[in-house]
Scaffold this active site. Structure first.
Site, PDB file in Angstrom:
ATOM      1  N   ARG A  74       0.362   6.613   7.438  1.00 52.88           N
ATOM      2  CA  ARG A  74       0.590   6.779   5.997  1.00 52.88           C
ATOM      3  C   ARG A  74       0.113   8.152   5.531  1.00 52.88           C
ATOM      4  O   ARG A  74       0.533   8.643   4.500  1.00 52.88           O
ATOM      5  CB  ARG A  74      -0.183   5.711   5.204  1.00 52.88           C
ATOM      6  N   GLU A  84       7.624   3.033  -6.804  1.00 50.95           N
ATOM      7  CA  GLU A  84       7.855   2.546  -5.439  1.00 50.95           C
ATOM      8  C   GLU A  84       7.940   3.711  -4.465  1.00 50.95           C
ATOM      9  O   GLU A  84       8.398   4.798  -4.830  1.00 50.95           O
ATOM     10  CB  GLU A  84       9.195   1.794  -5.382  1.00 50.95           C
ATOM     11  N   ASP A  85       7.559   3.465  -3.228  1.00 54.07           N
ATOM     12  CA  ASP A  85       7.753   4.464  -2.190  1.00 54.07           C
ATOM     13  C   ASP A  85       9.211   4.498  -1.740  1.00 54.07           C
ATOM     14  O   ASP A  85       9.823   5.550  -1.638  1.00 54.07           O
ATOM     15  CB  ASP A  85       6.820   4.209  -0.993  1.00 54.07           C
ATOM     16  N   ASP A 145      14.918  -0.338  -0.168  1.00 60.00           N
ATOM     17  CA  ASP A 145      15.850  -0.512   0.943  1.00 60.00           C
ATOM     18  C   ASP A 145      16.968  -1.454   0.456  1.00 60.00           C
ATOM     19  O   ASP A 145      17.842  -1.047  -0.287  1.00 60.00           O
ATOM     20  CB  ASP A 145      15.061  -1.052   2.133  1.00 60.00           C
ATOM     21  N   LYS A 188       0.820  -1.193   0.000  1.00 61.67           N
ATOM     22  CA  LYS A 188       0.000   0.000   0.000  1.00 61.67           C
ATOM     23  C   LYS A 188       0.868   1.264   0.000  1.00 61.67           C
ATOM     24  O   LYS A 188       0.363   2.353  -0.263  1.00 61.67           O
ATOM     25  CB  LYS A 188      -0.884   0.032   1.269  1.00 61.67           C
ATOM     26  N   PHE A 212      14.923   4.915   9.781  1.00 58.09           N
ATOM     27  CA  PHE A 212      13.548   4.455   9.556  1.00 58.09           C
ATOM     28  C   PHE A 212      12.684   5.673   9.265  1.00 58.09           C
ATOM     29  O   PHE A 212      12.698   6.650  10.015  1.00 58.09           O
ATOM     30  CB  PHE A 212      13.014   3.689  10.766  1.00 58.09           C
TER      31      PHE A 212
HETATM   32  P1  5GP Z   1      13.595  -4.111   0.516  1.00 56.33           P
HETATM   33  O1  5GP Z   1      13.211  -5.420  -0.093  1.00 56.33           O
HETATM   34  O2  5GP Z   1      14.036  -3.080  -0.495  1.00 56.33           O
HETATM   35  O3  5GP Z   1      14.634  -4.285   1.593  1.00 56.33           O
HETATM   36  O4  5GP Z   1      12.323  -3.616   1.296  1.00 56.33           O
HETATM   37  C1  5GP Z   1      11.512  -2.653   0.817  1.00 56.33           C
HETATM   38  C2  5GP Z   1      10.283  -2.517   1.686  1.00 56.33           C
HETATM   39  O5  5GP Z   1      10.643  -2.418   3.075  1.00 56.33           O
HETATM   40  C3  5GP Z   1       9.579  -1.229   1.356  1.00 56.33           C
HETATM   41  O6  5GP Z   1       8.666  -1.407   0.296  1.00 56.33           O
HETATM   42  C4  5GP Z   1       8.934  -0.888   2.663  1.00 56.33           C
HETATM   43  O7  5GP Z   1       7.703  -1.568   2.774  1.00 56.33           O
HETATM   44  C5  5GP Z   1       9.871  -1.446   3.721  1.00 56.33           C
HETATM   45  N1  5GP Z   1      10.767  -0.405   4.270  1.00 56.33           N
HETATM   46  C6  5GP Z   1      12.104  -0.306   4.089  1.00 56.33           C
HETATM   47  N2  5GP Z   1      12.609   0.748   4.745  1.00 56.33           N
HETATM   48  C7  5GP Z   1      11.552   1.351   5.369  1.00 56.33           C
HETATM   49  C8  5GP Z   1      11.431   2.517   6.209  1.00 56.33           C
HETATM   50  O8  5GP Z   1      12.398   3.239   6.539  1.00 56.33           O
HETATM   51  N3  5GP Z   1      10.173   2.832   6.631  1.00 56.33           N
HETATM   52  C9  5GP Z   1       9.077   2.084   6.311  1.00 56.33           C
HETATM   53  N4  5GP Z   1       7.894   2.478   6.795  1.00 56.33           N
HETATM   54  N5  5GP Z   1       9.155   0.963   5.523  1.00 56.33           N
HETATM   55  C10 5GP Z   1      10.391   0.616   5.054  1.00 56.33           C
END
Ligand code: 5GP
Length: 194
Positions: free
Chosen positions: A161, A95-96, A99, A41, A148
């Site tokens: 959100r 993408e938002d 990470d 979401k 974070f």
């Molecule tokens: P990745 O597979 O790139 O490690 O993970 C990405 C997902 O981790 C993002 O789509 C998000 O849901 C979550 N995520 C990673 N860092 C953060 C953060 O700093 N804050 C929040 N709320 N979600 C994060």
């Protein structure tokens, strides 16, 4: 606002970057009708603002995925697939935040197998220092520090959100324990968020 929940990106900064990204995408896809794919979401707030800055006859589609976590190497289960076939389409994944990039890398693999005409990524935030698989990210709002973040679509336990800016937190649980940190922005009953 307390020093341990600081505004990392203000509403104004986000608006300006989203406008720039929309202009860059409009130029790059001139004469085409891209499909913007958003992952539910977290991506919805960025998507909603971004599409209004793109002057093209675009389409939007959504996927919902459930991650098995970093240990599973980013393998995800698709909970809701796209409504339409993207074979032969210009697909732009919106993408938002990226990470480690493991989730996105897996997602791109499944989309590539559907043989789109092109496949690119636009992310608002990029924690590039934490990247594991190499990823070609064509459009990036901000290179985000390794903290974070919450707000503008990003949640803590499905909350917050709707904050119009992006906050950096010392600990994710901080806002749940002390929502008073957001006094003036959200009306919350006293005590921890249930
Ligand atoms: P990745 O597979 O790139 O490690 O993970 C990405 C997902 O981790 C993002 O789509 C998000 O849901 C979550 N995520 C990673 N860092 C953060 C953060 O700093 N804050 C929040 N709320 N979600 C994060």
């Amino acid at each position: 606002m307390a020093a341990d929940a600081t505004i990392l990106y203000s509403e104004d900064e986000i608006r300006r970057r989203v406008r720039d990204l929309g202009a860059a995408i409009t130029d790059a896809y001139a004469g085409r009708s891209p499909v913007l794919v958003s992952v539910l979401k977290g991506g919805i707030v960025f998507l909603a603002d971004l599409i209004r800055e793109i002057r093209l006859p675009l389409r939007v589609d959504f996927m919902s995925i459930s991650s098995y976590g970093e240990d599973a190497g980013g393998v995800v289960r698709i909970l809701k697939d796209l409504d339409a076939d993207v074979g032969g389409e210009d697909v732009l994944v919106v993408e938002d935040i990226i990470d480690t990039g493991l989730t996105l890398s897996y997602l791109l693999g499944t989309l590539r197998a559907r043989r789109p005409a092109s496949l690119e990524v636009c992310t608002l935030l990029d924690k590039s220092a934490r990247r594991i698989p190499p990823l070609d990210v064509r459009y990036r709002g901000f290179d985000c520090p390794d903290v974070f973040v919450v707000g503008y679509g990003l949640d803590v336990d499905e909350r917050f959100r709707n904050l119009p800016f992006i906050l950096a937190l010392d600990r994710p649980a901080q806002l749940l324990e002390d929502p008073g940190l957001l006094d003036g922005f959200l009306q919350v009953p006293p005590g921890p968020v249930a």
